[in-house]
Design a protein around this motif. Structure first.
Motif, mmCIF file in Angstrom:
data_model
loop_
_atom_site.group_PDB
_atom_site.id
_atom_site.type_symbol
_atom_site.label_atom_id
_atom_site.label_comp_id
_atom_site.label_asym_id
_atom_site.label_seq_id
_atom_site.Cartn_x
_atom_site.Cartn_y
_atom_site.Cartn_z
ATOM 1 N N GLY A 95 0.819 -1.196 0.000
ATOM 2 C CA GLY A 95 0.000 0.000 0.000
ATOM 3 C C GLY A 95 0.859 1.256 0.000
ATOM 4 N N PHE A 96 0.336 2.322 -0.600
ATOM 5 C CA PHE A 96 1.067 3.592 -0.574
ATOM 6 C C PHE A 96 0.143 4.751 -0.911
ATOM 7 N N LEU A 97 0.522 5.935 -0.440
ATOM 8 C CA LEU A 97 -0.159 7.169 -0.795
ATOM 9 C C LEU A 97 0.486 7.674 -2.085
ATOM 10 N N PRO A 98 -0.280 7.925 -3.137
ATOM 11 C CA PRO A 98 0.299 8.198 -4.457
ATOM 12 C C PRO A 98 1.400 9.261 -4.485
ATOM 13 N N THR A 99 1.137 10.452 -3.937
ATOM 14 C CA THR A 99 2.123 11.529 -4.046
ATOM 15 C C THR A 99 3.378 11.224 -3.242
ATOM 16 N N ILE A 100 3.203 10.792 -2.013
ATOM 17 C CA ILE A 100 4.351 10.467 -1.164
ATOM 18 C C ILE A 100 5.025 9.185 -1.637
ATOM 19 N N GLY A 101 4.206 8.194 -1.983
ATOM 20 C CA GLY A 101 4.752 6.927 -2.437
ATOM 21 C C GLY A 101 5.582 7.062 -3.698
ATOM 22 N N SER A 102 5.171 7.963 -4.590
ATOM 23 C CA SER A 102 5.904 8.132 -5.848
ATOM 24 C C SER A 102 7.331 8.630 -5.605
ATOM 25 N N HIS A 103 7.565 9.253 -4.451
ATOM 26 C CA HIS A 103 8.922 9.697 -4.107
ATOM 27 C C HIS A 103 9.768 8.547 -3.560
ATOM 28 N N PHE A 104 9.147 7.662 -2.781
ATOM 29 C CA PHE A 104 9.912 6.608 -2.109
ATOM 30 C C PHE A 104 9.946 5.280 -2.868
ATOM 31 N N LEU A 105 8.940 5.004 -3.689
ATOM 32 C CA LEU A 105 8.931 3.734 -4.417
ATOM 33 C C LEU A 105 10.187 3.540 -5.280
ATOM 34 N N PRO A 106 10.627 4.558 -6.035
ATOM 35 C CA PRO A 106 11.843 4.348 -6.840
ATOM 36 C C PRO A 106 13.084 4.053 -6.003
ATOM 37 N N LYS A 107 13.060 4.439 -4.732
ATOM 38 C CA LYS A 107 14.212 4.211 -3.856
ATOM 39 C C LYS A 107 14.158 2.841 -3.188
ATOM 40 N N LEU A 108 12.949 2.264 -3.096
ATOM 41 C CA LEU A 108 12.790 1.001 -2.370
ATOM 42 C C LEU A 108 12.568 -0.210 -3.292
ATOM 43 N N LEU A 119 3.801 -8.266 -7.747
ATOM 44 C CA LEU A 119 3.474 -7.069 -6.970
ATOM 45 C C LEU A 119 2.145 -6.443 -7.374
ATOM 46 N N ASN A 120 1.305 -6.212 -6.370
ATOM 47 C CA ASN A 120 0.028 -5.509 -6.545
ATOM 48 C C ASN A 120 0.088 -4.239 -5.698
ATOM 49 N N LEU A 121 0.241 -3.087 -6.364
ATOM 50 C CA LEU A 121 0.335 -1.811 -5.664
ATOM 51 C C LEU A 121 -1.063 -1.294 -5.344
ATOM 52 N N ILE A 122 -1.309 -1.051 -4.071
ATOM 53 C CA ILE A 122 -2.615 -0.574 -3.614
ATOM 54 C C ILE A 122 -2.506 0.911 -3.299
ATOM 55 N N GLU A 123 -3.112 1.757 -4.135
ATOM 56 C CA GLU A 123 -3.070 3.205 -3.925
ATOM 57 C C GLU A 123 -4.272 3.668 -3.116
ATOM 58 N N GLU A 124 -4.037 4.602 -2.225
ATOM 59 C CA GLU A 124 -5.124 5.204 -1.451
ATOM 60 C C GLU A 124 -4.750 6.640 -1.139
ATOM 61 N N GLU A 125 -5.606 7.573 -1.514
ATOM 62 C CA GLU A 125 -5.312 8.993 -1.309
ATOM 63 C C GLU A 125 -5.289 9.370 0.175
ATOM 64 N N VAL A 240 -0.908 24.797 3.570
ATOM 65 C CA VAL A 240 0.144 24.345 4.477
ATOM 66 C C VAL A 240 0.406 22.874 4.187
ATOM 67 N N MET A 241 1.577 22.580 3.602
ATOM 68 C CA MET A 241 1.888 21.217 3.166
ATOM 69 C C MET A 241 3.389 20.966 3.226
ATOM 70 N N ILE A 242 3.759 19.688 3.106
ATOM 71 C CA ILE A 242 5.166 19.338 2.961
ATOM 72 C C ILE A 242 5.577 19.564 1.506
ATOM 73 N N ASP A 243 6.871 19.655 1.272
ATOM 74 C CA ASP A 243 7.347 19.969 -0.081
ATOM 75 C C ASP A 243 7.129 18.823 -1.073
ATOM 76 N N LEU A 244 7.012 17.581 -0.594
ATOM 77 C CA LEU A 244 6.803 16.460 -1.513
ATOM 78 C C LEU A 244 5.480 16.578 -2.262
#
Length: 301
Positions: A95-108, A119-125, A240-244
């Protein structure tokens, strides 16, 4: 006794109609009657009583017992089928959050490349929905964002991937765009936009505003990050958000906040989830990948 007979009986008990039950399964009424007869012979008792004058059907005491247990049996059968199907498919879920996950998935993911075909990627906003899926065991491993470093739930393990500060974001034309640092009193009469309830960002923003007595009554709530970014870029709102969540946007200005709240991004694993052996192996590999990523980050920094 045939398993299909239980499905027929459950529907008959729900509809109290042979005609409606037969139509639901695209079979003839005699097929339903035959299934009922087999069940009554199996259990040695009548399961329904019929008033032919009014064509009404009601369950006997034995029928009521069978109906209650039939639902549990059918549910167990369907769960068993699903587990067997998953084992045969050798599927693993992440499972992953699309915006945040898109930053970490390429690293993991390169660290777990042997699982890519399964692999079955489960996206959830929503971060809250994702957390609920992990906690319930629907997903046993996920990259998610939290408004605190970890919870007190003993069945969950957290591998911290990043701790991100939230910033104020405005358009270049916004009155606050020239500021180098934002103090709470500077936000009087500002219209805000934030992600909707169910997102860690929304909770962090509201908690920070409450602590610093910032009026957020004039706030718009959006379901998607792109909507939030577009409203900020229009000059109508500040966010008000994080930069990712605001990458590759030259039309937005980032300004540090006084006592800014922090978002915690983690790989979360539910060790009590009922999962297949291949999922267990994958989860272990993801933990190793996360630890390897953290080691690289430490060396680079």
């Amino acid at each position: 006794m045939k398993v299909q007979d239980l499905y027929y009986f459950r529907k008959l008990a729900q509809t109290r109609s042979f005609t409606e039950t037969a139509d639901s399964f695209y079979v003839s009424q005699p097929s339903i009657s035959t299934a009922l007869k087999r069940l009554e012979e199996e259990f040695g008792t009548r399961l329904i009583s019929r008033d032919r004058s009014s064509r009404s059907v009601r369950l006997t005491e034995a029928g009521d017992i069978l109906y209650k247990n039939a639902q549990a049996i059918i549910l167990l059968l369907e769960q068993t089928k699903k587990e067997i199907r998953n084992r045969e498919l050798k599927e693993v879920k992440l499972g992953f959050l699309p915006t945040i996950g898109s930053h970490f998935l390429p690293k993991l993911l390169p660290e777990v490349s042997e699982y890519v075909s399964a692999l079955n990627l489960i996206e959830e906003e929503s971060s809250d929905v994702m957390y609920d899926m992990i906690q319930s065991g629907e997903i046993s491993v996920a990259i998610t964002a939290l408004d605190q470093p970890y919870s007190s739930d003993d069945k969950l393990t957290y591998i911290p991937l990043a701790e991100k500060e939230l910033f104020l974001w405005v358009s270049p034309e916004h009155p606050l765009a020239s500021q180098t640092h934002i103090k709470p009193h500077m936000l009087d009469n500002v219209h805000f936009v934030t992600l909707a309830k169910g997102y860690a960002h929304e909770r962090l923003f509201c908690q920070w505003a409450k602590t610093h007595q910032v009026d957020v009554s004039n706030t718009h709530y959006a379901q998607e990050v792109q909507t939030v970014n577009s409203m900020i870029a229009s000059g109508m709102s500040a966010g008000v958000m994080i930069d990712l969540l605001v990458r590759d946007r030259c039309d937005l200005v980032k300004i540090p906040l006084d006592n800014a709240p922090r978002l915690y991004i983690s790989l979360v694993i539910n060790h009590d989830a009922d999962i297949t052996d291949i999922q267990k192996e994958f989860n272990k590999a993801m933990v190793e990948a996360a630890n390897s990523f953290l080691m690289r980050e430490k060396i680079n920094n």
